[in-house]
Motif scaffolding. Structure first.
Motif, short mmCIF file in Angstrom:
data_model
loop_
_atom_site.label_atom_id
_atom_site.label_comp_id
_atom_site.label_asym_id
_atom_site.label_seq_id
_atom_site.Cartn_x
_atom_site.Cartn_y
_atom_site.Cartn_z
N VAL A 298 28.21 34.45 32.81
CA VAL A 298 29.39 33.83 32.89
C VAL A 298 30.46 34.39 31.87
O VAL A 298 31.74 34.52 32.36
CB VAL A 298 29.21 32.46 32.77
N ALA B 98 35.92 31.82 36.38
CA ALA B 98 36.60 31.34 37.79
C ALA B 98 37.64 31.99 38.40
O ALA B 98 37.94 32.00 39.55
CB ALA B 98 36.92 29.67 37.62
N GLU C 172 39.08 26.55 38.48
CA GLU C 172 39.11 26.53 37.01
C GLU C 172 38.88 25.30 36.32
O GLU C 172 38.12 25.31 35.37
CB GLU C 172 40.38 27.29 36.58
N HIS D 155 36.51 29.51 42.80
CA HIS D 155 37.76 29.94 42.12
C HIS D 155 38.32 28.66 41.50
O HIS D 155 39.72 28.73 41.48
CB HIS D 155 38.65 30.80 42.65
N ILE E 294 32.92 28.53 39.97
CA ILE E 294 33.33 29.94 39.70
C ILE E 294 33.36 30.43 41.09
O ILE E 294 34.40 31.20 41.61
CB ILE E 294 32.24 30.40 38.88
N ALA F 177 35.29 24.14 36.71
CA ALA F 177 34.28 25.05 36.17
C ALA F 177 34.45 24.43 34.64
O ALA F 177 33.30 24.31 33.97
CB ALA F 177 34.73 26.43 36.00
#
Length: 226
Positions: free
Chosen positions: A153, A112, A206, A204, A201, A209
């Motif tokens: 990932v 992310a 985190e 962005h 992700i 995610a």
């Protein structure tokens, strides 16, 4: 009893390194048979004994598998993967899943933070392939696309060691997926565990995610307990 230290001759170490690089680079693909001894001896300019010692070293590390009467096959792309897969045989699925929680959440968090638009596009393509395979009843292809998504990932995390450790779960994770698929009522296309992770992700985010990974692995843990 006194044991003396064993050292491989420098040439064996050199040839082992060359064979290792052929595997690690992908020139010798996973699960494929490597060239026959005479061809390798000619290409490397070494004796049969030296070549066999090098192959033996890589077989011991788990990168190669010697099948008597058939040939030698690439079993893993690194010593880490070979050693890890041998270790997994001594542990329960629950223990393996608990380790995966640590790797998956950190991979998701870092992806992310670092993933590019190209990484996210590749994730979307794998999820589309995963969905198509499930709907077509091609569960081997579905499991492969699912695993490739998770590996991507890990690669997008930007941490090559984490990526290599994650790849070591390949055979174990693939087998677990197929085992779960065979159970009645199993949903092979949950958005929250895969599409949701790709969304987080891309944004962005985190924490989102990590939350997505935890939901997915909690679901896996429930299936293991049944």
């Amino acid at each position: 009893m006194t044991l003396s230290t064993s050292h491989r001759p420098p040439l064996v170490e050199e040839i082992t390194g060359k064979l290792r690089e052929l595997i690690h680079s992908g020139e010798w693909p996973l699960q494929q048979r490597i060239p026959a001894e005479p061809e390798l001896m000619a290409a490397l300019g070494v004796s049969r004994g030296t070549l066999r010692e090098a192959i033996k070293a890589l077989a011991h590390s788990g990168m190669l598998e010697v099948r008597r009467g058939d040939g030698t096959y690439v079993r893993n792309t690194s010593e880490i993967a070979g050693a890890a897969q041998r270790m997994y045989l001594d542990h329960t699925q629950e223990h393996i899943l608990e380790v995966r929680v640590g790797l998956d959440t950190q991979a998701a968090r870092l992806a992310a933070r670092h993933a590019t638009a190209e990484d996210v596009a590749a994730m979307r393509e794998l999820l589309a392939a995963r969905r198509a395979a499930w709907l077509a009843g091609d569960f081997t292809a579905w499991a492969r696309a699912d695993w490739d998504f998770h590996v991507l990932v890990a690669r997008a995390s930007g941490n090559p060691l984490l990526h290599e450790l994650y790849v070591s779960f390949g055979v174990v994770f693939h087998d677990d997926l197929l085992r779960q698929q065979r159970r009645g009522g199993y949903n092979g296309l949950p958005h929250e565990g895969h599409g949701g992770l790709a969304d987080a992700i891309e944004a962005h985010d985190e924490q989102a995610a990590v939350d997505s990974v935890n939901r997915n692995l909690n679901s896996c843990a429930e299936w293991l307990q049944e």
